[in-house]
Design a protein around this motif. Structure first.
Motif, short mmCIF file in Angstrom:
data_model
loop_
_atom_site.label_atom_id
_atom_site.label_comp_id
_atom_site.label_asym_id
_atom_site.label_seq_id
_atom_site.Cartn_x
_atom_site.Cartn_y
_atom_site.Cartn_z
N GLU A 162 48.25 99.36 92.03
CA GLU A 162 47.75 100.57 91.37
C GLU A 162 48.88 101.55 91.14
O GLU A 162 49.83 101.63 91.92
CB GLU A 162 46.66 101.21 92.24
CG GLU A 162 45.39 100.38 92.28
CD GLU A 162 44.29 101.11 93.03
OE1 GLU A 162 44.62 101.87 93.94
OE2 GLU A 162 43.11 100.90 92.68
N VAL A 163 48.75 102.28 90.05
CA VAL A 163 49.85 103.15 89.62
C VAL A 163 49.50 104.60 89.92
O VAL A 163 48.41 105.07 89.57
CB VAL A 163 50.11 102.97 88.11
CG1 VAL A 163 51.25 103.86 87.67
CG2 VAL A 163 50.40 101.52 87.81
N THR A 164 50.41 105.30 90.57
CA THR A 164 50.24 106.73 90.80
C THR A 164 50.86 107.50 89.65
O THR A 164 52.04 107.37 89.38
CB THR A 164 50.93 107.15 92.11
OG1 THR A 164 50.46 106.33 93.15
CG2 THR A 164 50.64 108.59 92.42
N SER A 172 44.38 102.07 87.66
CA SER A 172 44.50 100.65 87.92
C SER A 172 45.79 100.10 87.31
O SER A 172 46.40 100.72 86.44
CB SER A 172 43.30 99.91 87.32
OG SER A 172 43.38 100.01 85.91
N PHE A 173 46.20 98.93 87.78
CA PHE A 173 47.44 98.33 87.29
C PHE A 173 47.33 98.03 85.80
O PHE A 173 48.30 98.20 85.05
CB PHE A 173 47.74 97.05 88.07
CG PHE A 173 49.02 96.39 87.65
CD1 PHE A 173 50.23 97.00 87.93
CD2 PHE A 173 49.01 95.19 86.96
CE1 PHE A 173 51.42 96.42 87.54
CE2 PHE A 173 50.20 94.60 86.56
CZ PHE A 173 51.40 95.21 86.86
N GLY A 174 46.14 97.62 85.36
CA GLY A 174 45.94 97.32 83.94
C GLY A 174 46.21 98.54 83.08
O GLY A 174 46.93 98.47 82.09
N GLU A 175 45.65 99.69 83.49
CA GLU A 175 45.88 100.90 82.72
C GLU A 175 47.35 101.31 82.79
O GLU A 175 47.93 101.79 81.81
CB GLU A 175 44.99 102.04 83.23
CG GLU A 175 45.03 103.21 82.28
CD GLU A 175 44.25 104.41 82.78
OE1 GLU A 175 43.33 104.23 83.59
OE2 GLU A 175 44.57 105.53 82.33
N HIS B 290 36.49 115.38 87.81
CA HIS B 290 37.55 114.57 88.42
C HIS B 290 38.90 115.29 88.39
O HIS B 290 39.83 114.88 89.07
CB HIS B 290 37.64 113.20 87.75
CG HIS B 290 38.22 113.23 86.37
ND1 HIS B 290 39.57 113.29 86.15
CD2 HIS B 290 37.63 113.25 85.16
CE1 HIS B 290 39.77 113.33 84.85
NE2 HIS B 290 38.61 113.31 84.23
N THR B 291 38.98 116.36 87.60
CA THR B 291 40.21 117.13 87.58
C THR B 291 40.55 117.65 88.97
O THR B 291 41.72 117.76 89.34
CB THR B 291 40.05 118.33 86.62
OG1 THR B 291 39.51 117.87 85.41
CG2 THR B 291 41.38 119.01 86.36
N PHE B 292 39.50 117.97 89.74
CA PHE B 292 39.74 118.60 91.03
C PHE B 292 39.67 117.61 92.18
O PHE B 292 39.73 117.99 93.34
CB PHE B 292 38.72 119.72 91.25
CG PHE B 292 38.69 120.70 90.12
CD1 PHE B 292 39.75 121.59 89.94
CD2 PHE B 292 37.65 120.72 89.21
CE1 PHE B 292 39.75 122.47 88.89
CE2 PHE B 292 37.65 121.61 88.15
CZ PHE B 292 38.70 122.49 87.99
N ALA B 293 39.49 116.36 91.85
CA ALA B 293 39.45 115.35 92.90
C ALA B 293 40.88 114.91 93.19
O ALA B 293 41.65 114.62 92.27
CB ALA B 293 38.61 114.16 92.44
N PHE B 294 41.22 114.88 94.44
CA PHE B 294 42.56 114.40 94.77
C PHE B 294 42.50 113.54 96.01
O PHE B 294 42.00 113.94 97.05
CB PHE B 294 43.51 115.58 95.02
CG PHE B 294 44.93 115.14 95.23
CD1 PHE B 294 45.78 114.96 94.15
CD2 PHE B 294 45.40 114.86 96.50
CE1 PHE B 294 47.08 114.54 94.34
CE2 PHE B 294 46.71 114.43 96.69
CZ PHE B 294 47.54 114.27 95.61
N THR B 295 42.96 112.33 95.87
CA THR B 295 43.16 111.50 97.05
C THR B 295 44.64 111.17 97.09
O THR B 295 45.22 110.86 96.05
CB THR B 295 42.37 110.18 96.95
OG1 THR B 295 42.46 109.73 95.60
CG2 THR B 295 40.92 110.38 97.31
N PRO B 296 45.25 111.28 98.25
CA PRO B 296 46.69 111.02 98.30
C PRO B 296 46.99 109.61 97.82
O PRO B 296 46.33 108.67 98.26
CB PRO B 296 47.04 111.20 99.78
CG PRO B 296 45.75 111.19 100.50
CD PRO B 296 44.70 111.64 99.55
N PRO B 297 47.91 109.46 96.89
CA PRO B 297 48.19 108.14 96.36
C PRO B 297 48.74 107.21 97.42
O PRO B 297 49.36 107.65 98.39
CB PRO B 297 49.23 108.40 95.28
CG PRO B 297 49.54 109.83 95.32
CD PRO B 297 48.74 110.50 96.35
N LYS B 298 48.50 105.94 97.19
CA LYS B 298 49.01 104.93 98.11
C LYS B 298 50.54 104.99 98.11
O LYS B 298 51.16 105.08 97.06
CB LYS B 298 48.54 103.55 97.64
CG LYS B 298 48.49 102.52 98.74
CD LYS B 298 47.79 101.28 98.23
CE LYS B 298 48.67 100.19 97.82
NZ LYS B 298 49.34 99.65 96.91
#
Lengths: 288, 422
Positions: A162-164, A172-175, B290-298
């Motif tokens: 998955e892409v940040t 997702s990786f696809g996007e 969803h603009t205000f949703a934040f989960t720390p990225p992996k």
């Protein structure tokens, strides 16, 4: 140039397609072109290996320093695509475009093959369009070579997933792949301005080397001008000014402002220098 | 299409002339294209900017009331901030690096990278140059603010009790709890996280400016303008006190809903605006959830902002003084309105680095003294002597005993304040 054989009397639309195909074949079979593409493909390999060695595959790379996105590469190999494009876009890519575009007309003139090309009933405008189309194709191929090489190296050396995005959103990786493709497209379009500039320079001289050197020299000069803060009023009109805006595609939501400016500027350069090249090429005497 | 054209027309004079004419016509094409483009680029913004929409007349009080009762809770847009305070430009790396070093020293596994997601260093960046911000607001509990950088972005997301800051450059996320007691007035003093950056939006800048009004200030309505495609009134605030370095503050207020759209502060010395913050695009529709949703990225490093701040609280302070003089201890404020002067007692406290330098310079006429001389003008008065450091907006007088007088006032007012304190 082996196309002087059975030239028909009148130019037909299909004929210029044939001319284009021929030109593309000739260009991409040249050793010089292949060497340029090999250099472009080599950059992501170098960057990828450097990041791999530097981090030992653990932890982020050097806290925000270095080229854009490099700290993300260890988390996701896809980011090597973005890093490599950010690394090659300021110089490597436009330089190879400059070499190709500069050589397009001047190189033929230098080799003495230009008048044979014009003996065939192609017309100068058509020949110029074919040359420009070939250069544009090289813009795309060069960008894709960098992107694909980076994707391969990234997939081999780093995990994919998955892409940040820059805004902290995860997609997702696809996007992510789709966005990478869009970025490659934008990068290729970013180079059309310098391609038109190179083509114009190429119509001014009969020495291929001189045209290439002038184009690359202009490129470097403009890049330097773009970094001088005192010239900030001029900078929005320099063709490389918005180049790195391709990164805006990685925001959520996408920030279009700079992207539009970039593409508009490239279109302007293309029209101005393309028509200048046309004006020059269709009115000058071909002696070689 | 004839081929190899020009070579065929070198014949007689008439054809030569026509070939010349054709050449000129062809060369005119790129020139014309470039000219049209230049004219478009030059004129279109001028037309767009000069459009003063026809709006019913309104008094200053009515306009301020309009702002005050504006209950717009939802908006999203892009803000452009240009700051020219006359400070040397502060590249982000310096601010962040400085903090990183200090916090790293303060100890802790996450000292270095934690700092780059800390809002203070980003605040420093906003103090000079031009920046693009994207804001989205949905009521007092949900805000998002992103600083759009070249190939990087710094986002602060406030959603209910959670505040996240994410720095894409270092892939670091900073997490804090929003103070529950202070809903609405989110980001209070102990929290401090979004406060500074929130002030960068036109709303808060306008509120601050209005708070400073009183008998020291003239407030007028000066025409209308089009900001971000919306009709707006222009409120002009001018200090009446002559010692102030502030020339005027111009606030553009949306005519429909009273939301301030643009804030411009021009120094008395003239020239470009010292602070210019305005929406370039604005939309008053409800931003998507969803603009205000934040989960720390992996893979991102997550820093606990509350702990980090407790640890680094003291160390961050010296950095803040550039931006926020009120953050310092040992500070008194004299004067009123626009000509308030903050006095910071020296002698080892207050300004650690600068104060120490001032003390050195007094005794040793060495390199440090010369360096300071090159930066500030020497002044003398009944208080003794000192140096005045000037920016376009703020002047500071540092006396030789280390006391610092700071204010948005001219040099003479600072000297007077120092004399009065003696």
């Amino acid at each position: 140039m082996s196309r002087a054989d059975t030239a028909p009397r009148r130019p037909r639309p299909l004929w210029s397609l044939g001319l284009l195909r021929n030109e593309i074949g000739t260009t991409f079979r040249r050793w010089r072109t292949l060497a340029l593409l090999a250099v472009l493909a080599g950059v992501p390999v170098l960057v990828g290996i450097a990041v791999k060695i530097e981090t030992g595959g653990a932890g982020p790379a050097g806290g925000g320093g270095g080229p854009a996105f490099i700290s993300q590469v260890t988390n996701n190999g896809l980011f090597l695509v973005f890093t490599s494009l950010a690394v090659t876009l300021p110089f490597f890519l436009p330089m190879s475009i400059g070499v190709l575009a500069g050589d397009a007309i001047a190189g033929e003139a230098h080799a003495g093959t230009l008048r044979y090309l014009l003996v065939a009933p192609a017309g100068r405008t058509r020949l110029l369009l074919v040359k420009y189309a070939t250069t544009m194709l090289f813009c795309l191929v060069g960008t894709l070579v960098v992107a694909l090489s980076a994707l391969t190296v990234g997939a081999l050396l780093f995990p994919l997933g998955e892409v940040t995005l820059l805004s902290g959103t995860t997609v997702s990786f696809g996007e992510g792949l789709l966005r990478a493709l869009a970025i490659a497209g934008v990068v290729a379009l970013s180079l059309t301005g310098v391609a038109a500039l190179g083509l114009f320079v190429s119509t001014l001289t009969t020495s291929g080397i001189a045209a290439m050197a002038t184009t690359v020299g202009l490129l470097i000069t403009v890049q330097i001008l773009d970094t001088i803060p005192q010239l900030h009023t001029l900078q929005p009109y320099l063709f490389p000014h918005y180049w790195l805006s391709f990164a805006d595609l990685l925001r959520d939501p996408v920030y279009w402002d700079q992207l539009q400016k970039n593409l508009g500027l490239q279109a302007l350069y293309t029209v101005v220098f393309g028509s200048a090249a046309w004006a020059r090429f269709t009115t000058r005497d071909i002696t070689a | 299409m004839s081929r190899n054209e020009p070579a065929e027309v070198i014949g007689d004079g008439g054809e030569g002339r026509s070939s010349k004419r054709r050449k000129a016509v062809r060369y005119a094409v790129p020139v014309a294209v470039a000219g049209v483009a230049a004219a478009t680029i030059g004129l279109v913004p001028a037309f767009a900017g000069s459009g003063s929409p026809d709006l019913p007349k309104i008094s200053a009080e009515e306009l301020i009331a309009k702002i005050a009762k504006s209950d717009t809770q939802q908006l999203s847009g892009t803000v452009r901030i240009t700051t020219d305070l006359g400070l040397p430009s502060l590249p982000g790396g310096i601010g962040a690096g400085g903090f990183g070093g200090e916090q790293g020293k303060g100890g802790g596994e996450q000292g270095k990278d934690g700092a780059s997601a800390a809002p203070q260093s980003k605040l420093m960046e906003l103090a000079s140059g031009a920046h693009t911000l994207r804001v989205a607001v949905d009521g007092p509990d949900k805000q998002r603010l992103s600083i759009v950088d070249k190939a990087a972005e710094y986002s602060i997301v406030h959603n209910g009790g959670e505040v996240w800051a994410y720095d894409s450059g270092s892939n670091t996320a900073l997490h804090s709890k929003a103070p529950q007691g202070e809903r609405g007035h989110q980001g209070g003093a102990p929290q401090g996280l979004p406060k500074g950056l929130e002030q960068a939006t036109p709303q808060d800048l306008a509120k601050e400016a209005l708070k400073a009004a009183g008998d020291t200030t003239s407030v007028t309505v000066d025409g209308t303008a089009k900001i971000a495609g919306r009709d707006a009134y222009q409120l002009v605030i001018k200090p009446k006190q002559s010692a102030s370095t502030v020339g005027s503050i111009r606030i553009s207020v949306d005519a429909a809903n009273g939301v301030p759209l643009k804030f411009t502060l021009t120094p008395k010395s003239g020239g470009a605006a010292a602070i210019d913050a305005g929406f370039t695009t604005v939309d008053f529709a409800k931003p998507e959830a969803h603009t205000f949703a934040f989960t720390p990225p992996k893979g991102a490093q997550v820093v606990d902002g509350d702990k980090e701040r407790a640890k680094a609280h003291k160390e961050v302070k010296p950095g803040q003084d550039l931006k926020d003089f009120k953050g310092l201890g040992g500070l008194t404020v004299s004067g009123k309105g626009w000509t308030s002067i903050a006095t910071i007692k020296g002698a080892g406290s207050g300004l650690p680095s600068a104060g120490a330098k001032g003390a050195d310079a007094k005794g040793a006429a060495g390199d440090a003294g010369k360096f300071l001389d090159s930066l500030g003008d020497k002044v003398t008065g009944s208080f003794g002597s000192g140096r005045v450091f000037s920016t376009r907006l703020v002047n500071a007088l540092m006396t030789d005993d280390g006391t610092v007088y700071v204010g948005a006032v001219d040099k003479q007012a600072l000297v007077d304040a120092a004399n009065a304190a003696k």
